[in-house]
Write a protein that holds these residues in place. Structure first.
Motif, PDB file in Angstrom:
ATOM      1  N   GLY A  33       1.303  23.463 -43.369  1.00  0.00           N
ATOM      2  CA  GLY A  33       1.641  22.540 -42.072  1.00  0.00           C
ATOM      3  C   GLY A  33       2.878  23.342 -41.660  1.00  0.00           C
ATOM      4  N   ILE A  34       2.863  23.763 -40.142  1.00  0.00           N
ATOM      5  CA  ILE A  34       3.555  24.395 -39.249  1.00  0.00           C
ATOM      6  C   ILE A  34       5.100  23.565 -38.389  1.00  0.00           C
ATOM      7  N   CYS A  35       5.079  22.280 -38.766  1.00  0.00           N
ATOM      8  CA  CYS A  35       6.040  20.601 -38.644  1.00  0.00           C
ATOM      9  C   CYS A  35       6.108  20.164 -39.713  1.00  0.00           C
ATOM     10  N   ASP A  36       7.762  19.002 -40.221  1.00  0.00           N
ATOM     11  CA  ASP A  36       7.443  17.960 -40.444  1.00  0.00           C
ATOM     12  C   ASP A  36       7.471  17.148 -40.144  1.00  0.00           C
ATOM     13  N   PHE A  37       7.775  16.796 -38.517  1.00  0.00           N
ATOM     14  CA  PHE A  37       7.125  16.166 -37.888  1.00  0.00           C
ATOM     15  C   PHE A  37       8.001  16.443 -36.452  1.00  0.00           C
ATOM     16  N   GLU A  38       8.161  15.082 -35.431  1.00  0.00           N
ATOM     17  CA  GLU A  38       7.865  15.597 -34.227  1.00  0.00           C
ATOM     18  C   GLU A  38       8.772  14.335 -33.099  1.00  0.00           C
ATOM     19  N   ILE A  39       9.512  14.854 -32.201  1.00  0.00           N
ATOM     20  CA  ILE A  39      10.565  13.620 -32.611  1.00  0.00           C
ATOM     21  C   ILE A  39      10.067  14.002 -30.489  1.00  0.00           C
ATOM     22  N   LEU A  40       9.996  12.500 -30.024  1.00  0.00           N
ATOM     23  CA  LEU A  40       9.149  11.801 -28.698  1.00  0.00           C
ATOM     24  C   LEU A  40      10.495  11.401 -27.960  1.00  0.00           C
ATOM     25  N   PRO A  42      12.061  10.109 -24.198  1.00  0.00           N
ATOM     26  CA  PRO A  42      11.046  10.845 -22.129  1.00  0.00           C
ATOM     27  C   PRO A  42      11.444  12.212 -21.760  1.00  0.00           C
ATOM     28  N   GLY A  43      10.520  12.212 -21.586  1.00  0.00           N
ATOM     29  CA  GLY A  43      10.613  13.819 -20.977  1.00  0.00           C
ATOM     30  C   GLY A  43      10.335  14.710 -21.472  1.00  0.00           C
ATOM     31  N   LEU A  44      10.249  14.718 -22.953  1.00  0.00           N
ATOM     32  CA  LEU A  44      10.376  15.755 -24.283  1.00  0.00           C
ATOM     33  C   LEU A  44       9.648  15.657 -25.288  1.00  0.00           C
ATOM     34  N   VAL A  45       9.198  16.667 -26.184  1.00  0.00           N
ATOM     35  CA  VAL A  45       8.745  16.264 -26.772  1.00  0.00           C
ATOM     36  C   VAL A  45       9.200  17.800 -28.469  1.00  0.00           C
ATOM     37  N   SER A  46       9.861  17.012 -29.522  1.00  0.00           N
ATOM     38  CA  SER A  46      10.313  18.607 -29.917  1.00  0.00           C
ATOM     39  C   SER A  46      10.056  18.309 -31.287  1.00  0.00           C
ATOM     40  N   HIS A  47       8.938  19.276 -31.795  1.00  0.00           N
ATOM     41  CA  HIS A  47       7.932  19.863 -32.894  1.00  0.00           C
ATOM     42  C   HIS A  47       9.545  20.261 -34.272  1.00  0.00           C
ATOM     43  N   ILE A  48       9.319  20.189 -35.160  1.00  0.00           N
ATOM     44  CA  ILE A  48      11.004  19.632 -35.973  1.00  0.00           C
ATOM     45  C   ILE A  48      10.165  20.829 -37.598  1.00  0.00           C
ATOM     46  N   LYS A  49      11.249  21.542 -37.489  1.00  0.00           N
ATOM     47  CA  LYS A  49      10.709  22.270 -39.121  1.00  0.00           C
ATOM     48  C   LYS A  49      11.799  23.282 -39.771  1.00  0.00           C
ATOM     49  N   ILE A  50      12.167  21.649 -41.061  1.00  0.00           N
ATOM     50  CA  ILE A  50      12.907  21.810 -41.905  1.00  0.00           C
ATOM     51  C   ILE A  50      12.961  22.940 -42.317  1.00  0.00           C
ATOM     52  N   ALA A  51      14.218  24.319 -42.353  1.00  0.00           N
ATOM     53  CA  ALA A  51      14.011  25.270 -43.196  1.00  0.00           C
ATOM     54  C   ALA A  51      15.992  25.300 -44.528  1.00  0.00           C
ATOM     55  N   CYS A  52      15.475  25.074 -45.774  1.00  0.00           N
ATOM     56  CA  CYS A  52      16.422  25.261 -46.779  1.00  0.00           C
ATOM     57  C   CYS A  52      17.344  26.616 -46.655  1.00  0.00           C
TER      58      CYS A  52
END
Length: 123
Positions: A33-40, A42-52
């Motif tokens: 999987g590339i991303c862990d979650f996304e934040i929706l 207004p006007g922006l979708v953020s694809h988030i990956k957590i790296a330790c």
């Protein structure tokens, strides 16, 4: 490809930070999987990956070398003004540093997702 255990505790610590930004959509956590979650928001979708990582306080060039695979994976996601690709770096003490993956560079973000001014060399 990441190695080691899944960063379950880091995901738990990241959840309240993500919720402050807006609505959180989780992805199924599976190998590859590339991303862990996304934040929706207004006007922006953020694809988030957590790296330790072991060290947060290091130059952006070192982050680019250490996380070359994760950055390459994030660049598979389309990028635009409305789409943000972000690496959330987590230290062993669960402190975070936020990085936006641009097409040919990395940029530092604040907790709220806003771009931080670039630091001068030696600052």
């Amino acid at each position: 490809m990441t190695r080691g255990r899944l960063p379950v505790r880091a995901w738990e610590k990241a959840e309240p930070i993500a919720e402050m930004r807006e609505r959180v959509q989780h992805f199924l956590r599976e190998p590859g999987g590339i991303c862990d979650f996304e934040i929706l928001s207004p006007g922006l979708v953020s694809h988030i990956k957590i790296a330790c990582v072991r060290r947060l306080r290091c130059p952006m060039a070192e982050i680019g070398r250490e996380l070359v695979d994760e950055i390459a994976e994030m660049r598979l996601i389309a990028s635009s003004k409305e789409i943000s690709r972000e690496l959330w770096l987590c230290s062993p003490r669960y402190t975070f540093r936020f990085i936006r993956v641009l097409d040919s560079a990395l940029a530092e973000l604040g907790r709220d997702g806003s771009l931080l001014p670039a630091a001068a060399p030696g600052a």
